[in-house]
Design a protein around this motif. Structure first.
Motif, PDB file in Angstrom:
ATOM      1  N   SER A  11       0.860  -1.187   0.000  1.00  9.08           N
ATOM      2  CA  SER A  11       0.000   0.000   0.000  1.00  9.08           C
ATOM      3  C   SER A  11       0.894   1.234   0.000  1.00  9.08           C
ATOM      4  O   SER A  11       0.683   2.194   0.743  1.00  9.08           O
ATOM      5  CB  SER A  11      -0.914   0.011   1.235  1.00  9.08           C
ATOM      6  OG  SER A  11      -1.880  -1.010   1.187  1.00  9.08           O
ATOM      7  N   SER A 131      -1.809  -1.334  -4.175  1.00 10.30           N
ATOM      8  CA  SER A 131      -3.269  -1.333  -4.229  1.00 10.30           C
ATOM      9  C   SER A 131      -3.775  -2.432  -5.170  1.00 10.30           C
ATOM     10  O   SER A 131      -3.634  -3.606  -4.866  1.00 10.30           O
ATOM     11  CB  SER A 131      -3.766   0.063  -4.617  1.00 10.30           C
ATOM     12  OG  SER A 131      -5.130   0.216  -4.334  1.00 10.30           O
ATOM     13  N   HIS A 167      -4.735  -0.319   1.963  1.00 10.65           N
ATOM     14  CA  HIS A 167      -5.177   0.974   2.525  1.00 10.65           C
ATOM     15  C   HIS A 167      -5.998   0.748   3.794  1.00 10.65           C
ATOM     16  O   HIS A 167      -7.033   1.381   4.017  1.00 10.65           O
ATOM     17  CB  HIS A 167      -5.992   1.751   1.485  1.00 10.65           C
ATOM     18  CG  HIS A 167      -5.316   1.881   0.157  1.00 10.65           C
ATOM     19  ND1 HIS A 167      -4.043   2.376   0.017  1.00 10.65           N
ATOM     20  CD2 HIS A 167      -5.737   1.546  -1.104  1.00 10.65           C
ATOM     21  CE1 HIS A 167      -3.707   2.364  -1.273  1.00 10.65           C
ATOM     22  NE2 HIS A 167      -4.712   1.860  -1.965  1.00 10.65           N
ATOM     23  N   ASP A 195      -1.364   2.024   4.818  1.00  6.18           N
ATOM     24  CA  ASP A 195      -0.624   2.823   3.853  1.00  6.18           C
ATOM     25  C   ASP A 195       0.834   2.915   4.300  1.00  6.18           C
ATOM     26  O   ASP A 195       1.130   3.204   5.470  1.00  6.18           O
ATOM     27  CB  ASP A 195      -1.214   4.228   3.750  1.00  6.18           C
ATOM     28  CG  ASP A 195      -2.506   4.253   2.961  1.00  6.18           C
ATOM     29  OD1 ASP A 195      -2.866   3.222   2.361  1.00  6.18           O
ATOM     30  OD2 ASP A 195      -3.171   5.303   2.954  1.00  6.18           O
TER      31      ASP A 195
END
Length: 239
Positions: A11, A131, A167, A195
């Motif tokens: 992430s 992601s 995330h 993240d």
């Protein structure tokens, strides 16, 4: 010598400097280091963004002055290389960008790139990304590919026998949906990242967690009696 099949699912990977220029951060540096090459060949794969030209330009600019040979692999409106397999297998790192994981999977399968990615993994090319470029290697995970209300996707490439969440600390829908997917059996045991954190897999063994941001962590989510049990996984600093 053949390298161990390696995936770095993140992430993170890049950040903006004080002048607003995108630069490689700790996780992208880790992906390069994993190759063992003095001048790694890195191919950026922007399928999930619809092969955004601006995204491609940002990645080339990010590596300006680095000892890295950068290329990109686009599929829209047609592949930008004559031989997808040859180009992919010639790389040291494939970095897959964020966007629509559902769109990415559809386009890769249409062009046979799913099979090429498995071959590259077996050959020791470092597969990495952020992601959508993290979820794709797993069996699936929560995605915003279909709209602002997150939905489940469970048809990932399955190179790794786990689900994936990204995330985890910045998007409120991610954690509860991953918990539901694991609890109801839509996904197997799953690993997730805040993240700035990444999951480093050697083969299909459980990953180690690496972070380019202080406080970023990884998580293991498992089914337990019809519910989801979450375990925090401390992270090692990424370079």
């Amino acid at each position: 010598m053949t390298r161990t099949p390696t995936i770095l699912a993140t992430s993170g990977g890049f950040s903006y400097d004080a002048r607003g220029v995108l630069r490689p951060a700790g996780l992208a540096k880790l992906a390069l280091r994993l190759t063992g090459a003095d001048r790694p060949k890195l191919c950026f794969v922007p399928t999930a963004s619809g092969d955004s030209v601006s995204y491609v330009q940002l990645i080339y600019a990010a590596f300006a002055g680095w000892s890295v040979d950068v290329s990109h692999l686009s599929l829209f409106p047609m592949p930008n290389v004559d031989d997808l397999r040859k180009h992919v297998l010639a790389q040291d790192v494939l970095w897959v960008g964020g966007g629509s994981v559902a769109g990415l999977l559809a386009m890769w399968r249409l062009h046979g790139l799913d099979d090429v990615m498995r071959e590259a993994w077996d050959a020791g090319v470092v597969l990495a990304g952020v992601s959508a470029g993290s979820i794709c290697w797993h069996t699936g995970g929560p995605t915003d590919s279909f709209g602002p209300e997150l939905r489940a996707i469970s048809n990932g490439l399955g190179l790794l026998p786990y689900g994936n969440g990204v995330h985890y600390d910045s998007e409120d829908q991610r954690r509860p949906l991953l918990h539901r997917m694991v609890a109801d059996g839509t996904l197997p045991a799953s690993y997730a990242t805040d993240d700035g954190a990444g999951l480093l897999y050697r083969g299909a063994e459980p990953p180690t967690v690496h972070a380019e941001r202080d406080g970023a962590q990884g998580y293991l989510v498992e089914a337990a009696g019809g519910e989801a049990k979450e375990t925090v996984l401390d992270a090692e600093p990424a370079p």
